[in-house]
Write an enzyme that holds these catalytic residues in place. Structure first.
Site, PDB file in Angstrom:
ATOM      1  N   HIS A 106      -1.980  13.067 -11.574  1.00 51.89           N
ATOM      2  CA  HIS A 106      -2.279  11.701 -11.123  1.00 51.89           C
ATOM      3  C   HIS A 106      -2.448  11.688  -9.599  1.00 51.89           C
ATOM      4  O   HIS A 106      -1.908  10.827  -8.898  1.00 51.89           O
ATOM      5  CB  HIS A 106      -1.174  10.731 -11.565  1.00 51.89           C
ATOM      6  N   TYR A 129       8.215  16.282 -12.336  1.00 49.12           N
ATOM      7  CA  TYR A 129       7.967  15.341 -11.244  1.00 49.12           C
ATOM      8  C   TYR A 129       8.758  15.749 -10.002  1.00 49.12           C
ATOM      9  O   TYR A 129       8.270  15.656  -8.875  1.00 49.12           O
ATOM     10  CB  TYR A 129       8.382  13.920 -11.652  1.00 49.12           C
TER      11      TYR A 129
END
Length: 377
Positions: free
Chosen positions: A80, A348
């Site tokens: 992303h 992440y």
């Protein structure tokens, strides 16, 4: 009760304790015991890090696979990568407060910092390159608790386990000659993963939208709402656009960055709104498999409205230093047994450590960097 001649002796009358010095053999035994403890601890740490087993899946291996497919773009997220920061609030209806003690569900308003983005690790990808859009949000309640969530504009995830996701990245590695994945290799991969059938059926009809504002965004993973008595209710959530003017599908004539332009034009006319819908799972509904939708007749609660009032560049906007770890949850919301949640959290964190250690994204001045970056969760 004490027995023998010391029965009536006061503590102050007792002779001082003078331990005898350890001999060489005793010292050696104690050092060996300490060494064994250190060895066991070090071995456990190395195992968790994946150093003893090169084939074991670790967060770094997942991030390495993402980098191999999209290249390393310093300062950017490894997935992303292309996006824009948004700011607004969540106006709770109070309808979910009986099911969860989370302050965010009490009637009232909670500030949010979000990020609209494309999947993939290339921050320069054309907006029409994929049909999926993503929406990440961080709710910060007055009591300091945070709820972070990352959602996508697809109703199911293609794969159910971290290993399958990693194997997909390997299968999708671009061919150096064509710059694209090998179709035969991808066909073989999905042939070995029938759980991806629902996602593949969706992809066949999905078209890239020309607006972030018109998309519905799905949490995909299951969680639990916990009420004041400790009762746990399985839940999935989604954002449904409210009063958004329809947008056409992306056309070849669109600019490569049309999503951000459309967002700015819409915000200039007023805030954008999405309803936060909570779907309540029933006994037998899977909580550990994001490839399977729950039946359409499950009860849904309208928990309130997400209102986005402004945007900012991701290079120096308020979302830049936020790690949208979906396991950062307030009291009253808990993770489920979905294995993707722990993997997402760990990957992440690995991505966050890399990008914040690299400095600002290329083309962004160092002065735009925050002086107080958030630590990885």
């Amino acid at each position: 009760m004490q027995q023998g001649p010391d029965r009536n002796r006061r503590p102050s009358d007792r002779p001082p304790f003078n331990p005898r010095p350890l001999d060489a053999r005793q010292i050696a035994l104690r050092l060996a015991a300490i060494g064994a403890i250190v060895l066991v601890s070090g071995t456990a740490f190395a195992y968790v890090g994946g150093w003893l087993d090169p084939q074991r899946l670790t967060p770094d291996r997942i991030v390495n696979a993402l980098e191999a497919n999209s290249g390393v773009h310093e300062g950017f997220r490894r997935n992303h990568a292309k996006g824009v920061c948004v700011v607004g609030r969540f106006e709770s209806s109070g309808a979910a407060h009986d099911l969860s003690t989370a302050a965010v569900f009490a009637p009232g308003s909670t500030p949010v910092v979000g990020r609209l983005a494309l999947p993939g690790g290339n921050p320069y990808a054309p907006d029409s390159s994929v049909p999926i859009r993503s929406f990440a949000l961080m709710f910060t309640s007055a009591n300091g608790e945070q709820w972070r969530t990352g959602m996508n504009s697809m109703p199911v995830f293609p794969l159910a386990t971290p290993q399958a996701f990693y194997d997909q990245q390997l299968a999708g590695r671009p061919d150096p000659k064509t710059g694209k994945p090998d179709p035969k290799r991808m066909q073989a991969f999905f042939g070995a993963h029938p759980e991806a059938s629902a996602f593949l059926a969706w992809v066949k009809t999905a078209k890239p939208s020309a607006s972030y504002a018109t998309e519905s965004y799905y949490g995909l993973n299951a969680f639990y709402l916990i009420d004041a008595k400790g009762a746990r209710q399985p839940v999935r959530w989604q954002l449904a656009p409210l009063d958004a003017t329809a947008a056409p599908a992306a056309q070849p004539g669109h600019d490569a960055d049309y999503l951000q332009s459309d967002l700015q034009q819409r915000l200039a006319q007023g805030p954008l709104r999405w309803r936060l819908l909570l779907t309540l799972g029933q006994p037998g509904d899977p909580t550990n498999d994001a490839t399977r939708q729950w039946p359409a007749d499950r009860p849904t609660i309208d928990a309130g409205t997400v209102v986005i009032s402004s945007s900012a560049p991701q290079s120096d906007g308020p979302c830049r230093d936020v790690n949208y770890d979906p396991t950062v949850l307030p009291q009253g919301i808990a993770v489920s047994d979905d294995p993707l949640l722990a993997a997402r959290s760990a990957a992440y964190a690995a991505s966050y450590e890399r990008r914040t250690g690299e400095g600002p994204p290329q083309g962004v001045s160092a002065s735009s960097q925050s002086t107080k970056p958030e630590r990885a969760q």
